[in-house]
Design a protein around this motif. Structure first.
Motif, PDB file in Angstrom:
ATOM      1  N   HIS A 249       7.233 -10.739  -1.741  1.00 49.43           N
ATOM      2  CA  HIS A 249       8.058 -11.690  -0.996  1.00 49.43           C
ATOM      3  C   HIS A 249       8.632 -12.767  -1.929  1.00 49.43           C
ATOM      4  CE1 HIS A 249       4.809 -14.620  -1.307  1.00 49.43           C
ATOM      5  NE2 HIS A 249       3.977 -13.648  -0.981  1.00 49.43           N
ATOM      6  N   ASP A 250       9.431 -13.683  -1.359  1.00 45.59           N
ATOM      7  CA  ASP A 250      10.140 -14.670  -2.187  1.00 45.59           C
ATOM      8  C   ASP A 250       9.540 -16.075  -2.115  1.00 45.59           C
ATOM      9  OD1 ASP A 250      10.805 -15.357   0.397  1.00 45.59           O
ATOM     10  OD2 ASP A 250      12.981 -15.256   0.118  1.00 45.59           O
ATOM     11  N   HIS A 251       8.346 -16.222  -1.532  1.00 47.56           N
ATOM     12  CA  HIS A 251       7.675 -17.523  -1.511  1.00 47.56           C
ATOM     13  C   HIS A 251       6.872 -17.721  -2.802  1.00 47.56           C
ATOM     14  CE1 HIS A 251       8.801 -17.378   2.645  1.00 47.56           C
ATOM     15  NE2 HIS A 251       8.066 -18.404   3.012  1.00 47.56           N
ATOM     16  N   ALA A 252       6.592 -18.979  -3.105  1.00 49.64           N
ATOM     17  CA  ALA A 252       5.677 -19.322  -4.190  1.00 49.64           C
ATOM     18  C   ALA A 252       4.373 -19.825  -3.584  1.00 49.64           C
ATOM     19  CB  ALA A 252       6.288 -20.398  -5.083  1.00 49.64           C
ATOM     20  N   TYR A 253       3.341 -19.906  -4.414  1.00 50.27           N
ATOM     21  CA  TYR A 253       2.045 -20.420  -3.969  1.00 50.27           C
ATOM     22  C   TYR A 253       1.679 -21.670  -4.763  1.00 50.27           C
ATOM     23  CZ  TYR A 253       1.261 -15.835  -1.800  1.00 50.27           C
ATOM     24  OH  TYR A 253       1.360 -14.688  -1.039  1.00 50.27           O
ATOM     25  N   ILE A 254       0.974 -22.569  -4.087  1.00 50.91           N
ATOM     26  CA  ILE A 254       0.359 -23.710  -4.746  1.00 50.91           C
ATOM     27  C   ILE A 254      -1.128 -23.646  -4.432  1.00 50.91           C
ATOM     28  CG2 ILE A 254       1.118 -25.173  -2.807  1.00 50.91           C
ATOM     29  CD1 ILE A 254       0.993 -27.581  -4.689  1.00 50.91           C
ATOM     30  N   PHE A 255      -1.934 -23.467  -5.464  1.00 47.85           N
ATOM     31  CA  PHE A 255      -3.365 -23.215  -5.306  1.00 47.85           C
ATOM     32  C   PHE A 255      -4.180 -24.436  -5.716  1.00 47.85           C
ATOM     33  CE2 PHE A 255      -2.426 -18.496  -6.384  1.00 47.85           C
ATOM     34  CZ  PHE A 255      -2.154 -18.215  -5.050  1.00 47.85           C
ATOM     35  N   GLN A 256      -5.021 -24.930  -4.813  1.00 53.36           N
ATOM     36  CA  GLN A 256      -5.950 -26.004  -5.147  1.00 53.36           C
ATOM     37  C   GLN A 256      -7.110 -25.436  -5.973  1.00 53.36           C
ATOM     38  OE1 GLN A 256      -6.554 -28.785  -1.522  1.00 53.36           O
ATOM     39  NE2 GLN A 256      -6.133 -26.767  -0.646  1.00 53.36           N
ATOM     40  N   GLN A 257      -7.574 -26.223  -6.944  1.00 51.17           N
ATOM     41  CA  GLN A 257      -8.656 -25.786  -7.815  1.00 51.17           C
ATOM     42  C   GLN A 257      -9.889 -26.675  -7.628  1.00 51.17           C
ATOM     43  OE1 GLN A 257      -8.322 -22.924  -9.531  1.00 51.17           O
ATOM     44  NE2 GLN A 257      -6.312 -22.852  -8.518  1.00 51.17           N
ATOM     45  N   PRO A 258     -11.058 -26.179  -7.997  1.00 53.74           N
ATOM     46  CA  PRO A 258     -12.280 -26.979  -7.847  1.00 53.74           C
ATOM     47  C   PRO A 258     -12.242 -28.302  -8.603  1.00 53.74           C
ATOM     48  CG  PRO A 258     -12.824 -24.684  -8.222  1.00 53.74           C
ATOM     49  CD  PRO A 258     -11.345 -24.804  -8.425  1.00 53.74           C
ATOM     50  N   ASP A 259     -11.449 -28.385  -9.703  1.00 54.61           N
ATOM     51  CA  ASP A 259     -11.342 -29.638 -10.452  1.00 54.61           C
ATOM     52  C   ASP A 259     -10.282 -30.563  -9.845  1.00 54.61           C
ATOM     53  OD1 ASP A 259      -9.004 -28.345 -11.137  1.00 54.61           O
ATOM     54  OD2 ASP A 259      -9.429 -28.232 -13.295  1.00 54.61           O
TER      55      ASP A 259
END
Length: 511
Positions: A248-258
């Motif tokens: 698909h054409d969406h991007a992701y923003i991933f939260q990290q443990p830090d």
């Protein structure tokens, strides 16, 4: 050899320097910009390729910075719709990192600061990842998420287009030209420039602008030799590129443990871009490289979310840049402000220093810089860049899709992928590349990856391309596709083309 006197000498061909040169030239000042390497050859071509307000900056209460950036996002989407376009981001929810109420408040503020009715940018909303298309590549334990809008940019091309507009408005742009000394007098700066050929030239400027990015403090110490109290904190940001992880054409923003965030973004049709890191950096800013720990961090960051684990062996390309951030004594590199600072030193001939900044706010930074300098020059034209399109961006109603459809229909002989790439890279200027062509072979020799001599000639003649790398990694990202033989063939052609231009440009008595 001496150059004509100028009002402004801008040192540095990154996004801030070229934006200032553009604004100043459009106000009627005589401008010379020098860059020791290629336009955008360092930090400005090593970004995450986003025009955004910085959603995570809201946690640091940087409301003014976010609001300013989101206002610029709206402007830039109209100024350069060929190289900047809307992008939807998905934030899978991890309750133990940030509660849903906090994310909802942040997105509510982000929408309001950016204007819900901004061009082509729908507001944020919650999504069920078990039903939404963006949930398919994610691990099954991600059930809920949030979607919001920002924009994508071809970063190096943004800088090049600013430089082109500056030149077309009368500025002189010298690439591969270092500023090796600057001596201050009461009314002007006497500056020595040295080209790649070793030839030195002198120029006198009423105002000197230090837009050297990571080298800003070193420039003050070693070139201008002026006392100062400025301090920069250099932060390395690295990215990895892997084969496409989702359709698909969406991007992701991933939260990290830090508590950092990492993006995973559709890239050049067949790839996914993952980044970035934030690492304190003390080595030479000219040649930063990703290290093993950064690669591992980014692979693990993405693998926490995707069903398919990403390994270092999946990486097909990496790049790193050094961000010159204002040292606000933050403990964590990711918490340092991304805002900028302009200082005007008038202890003799004026010196304007540029510290910090980012792609999104470069136009505003340049406008503020020229406003600061305006009292030094009588009768300057007013600020103008807020509505003026960048080269190639003068598309009717800023409608890229309509332009691309018309461009392609009029040239059925162009392969679809090539037509789209030409439109995306050059906008209306793509017409200059194909205007005398009626068949594919009219574009000349193909070096591979749908790169033909007609496009290469345009880049050499109009965009300061002087090497294969300039073309393959900054004017485009065709380096991901071209083979070694094609790259070598391209380098030979560019060298011959550049040599021919130099011979043609040098007056007979100097040849």
């Amino acid at each position: 050899m001496s150059l004509p006197d100028v009002d402004l000498l801008v040192v540095g061909g990154g996004i801030n320097g070229v934006a200032i040169a553009r604004d100043a030239a459009g106000r009627g000042l005589s401008v010379l910009l020098c860059e020791r390497d290629d336009i955008a050859s360092h930090t400005s071509s090593a970004s995450t390729k986003l025009i955004h307000g910085g959603l995570r900056y809201l946690e640091q209460f940087e409301f003014a910075l976010v609001g300013k950036a989101l206002a610029e996002r709206k402007r830039l989407l109209r100024m350069a719709p060929h190289i900047i376009w809307p992008l939807r981001f998905v934030l899978p929810h991890q309750p133990h990192l940030r509660p849903a109420w906090m994310i909802r408040i942040g997105l509510f503020l982000y929408d309001r600061l950016g204007g819900r009715r901004g061009r082509g940018l729908p507001g944020s909303r919650s999504v069920n990842l078990r039903k939404h298309i963006t949930g398919r590549p994610l691990r099954d334990d991600f059930i809920h998420g949030f979607v919001y809008s920002d924009a994508w940019v071809q970063d190096a091309r943004l800088a090049v287009l600013n430089a082109m507009d500056a030149a077309e408005r009368g500025a002189t742009v010298l690439t591969r030209t270092a500023c090796v000394s600057a001596r201050r007098a009461e009314q002007a700066w006497d500056v020595r420039l040295r080209g790649a050929d070793g030839v030195s030239r002198q120029v006198r400027a009423r105002v000197l602008i230090n837009a050297t990015g990571p080298w800003a403090v070193r420039f003050l110490d070693q070139v201008a030799q002026v006392p100062h109290r400025h301090s920069l904190r250099l932060i390395k940001g690295s990215h990895i590129v892997v084969p496409r992880l989702f359709e698909h054409d969406h991007a992701y923003i991933f939260q990290q443990p830090d508590r950092r965030i990492v993006f995973a973004i559709p890239y050049e049709h067949d790839y996914t871009l993952i980044g970035t890191t934030d690492v304190d950096y003390r080595a030479d800013p000219s040649a930063p490289h990703i290290d093993e720990a950064e690669t591992q961090y980014l692979c693990e960051a993405a693998s926490r979310y995707f069903k398919r684990a990403i390994q270092a062996s999946d990486v097909v390309w990496t790049y790193s840049g050094v961000r010159p951030l204002l040292d606000d004594e933050s403990d964590a590199a990711s918490e340092i402000t991304r805002d900028y600072l302009l200082t005007l030193d008038r202890e003799g001939a004026p010196l304007l220093n540029v510290f910090g900044g980012k792609l999104t706010t470069a136009r505003k930074l340049a406008e503020e810089a020229c406003d600061r300098l305006a009292p030094l020059f009588g009768g300057l034209r007013p600020a103008w860049t807020g509505t003026a399109p960048l080269p190639g961006g003068d598309l009717p109603d800023a409608d890229f899709d309509a332009f691309h459809e018309d461009f392609s229909l009029r040239r059925p002989w162009l392969p679809d992928a090539l037509a789209l790439r030409l439109c995306r890279n050059y906008g209306s200027r793509a017409l200059r590349i194909v205007e005398s062509c009626s068949h594919l072979q009219d574009l000349g020799e193909c070096f591979g990856a749908d790169l033909y001599t007609a496009e290469v000639d345009y880049l050499v003649d109009c965009e300061w391309a002087r090497s294969a790398d300039d073309i393959l990694w900054r004017r485009s990202k065709l380096g991901l596709r071209i083979d070694a033989a094609g790259a070598m063939q391209l380098q030979g052609y560019v060298a011959r083309r550049v040599a021919g231009r130099v011979d043609a440009d040098v007056p007979a008595e100097d040849a």
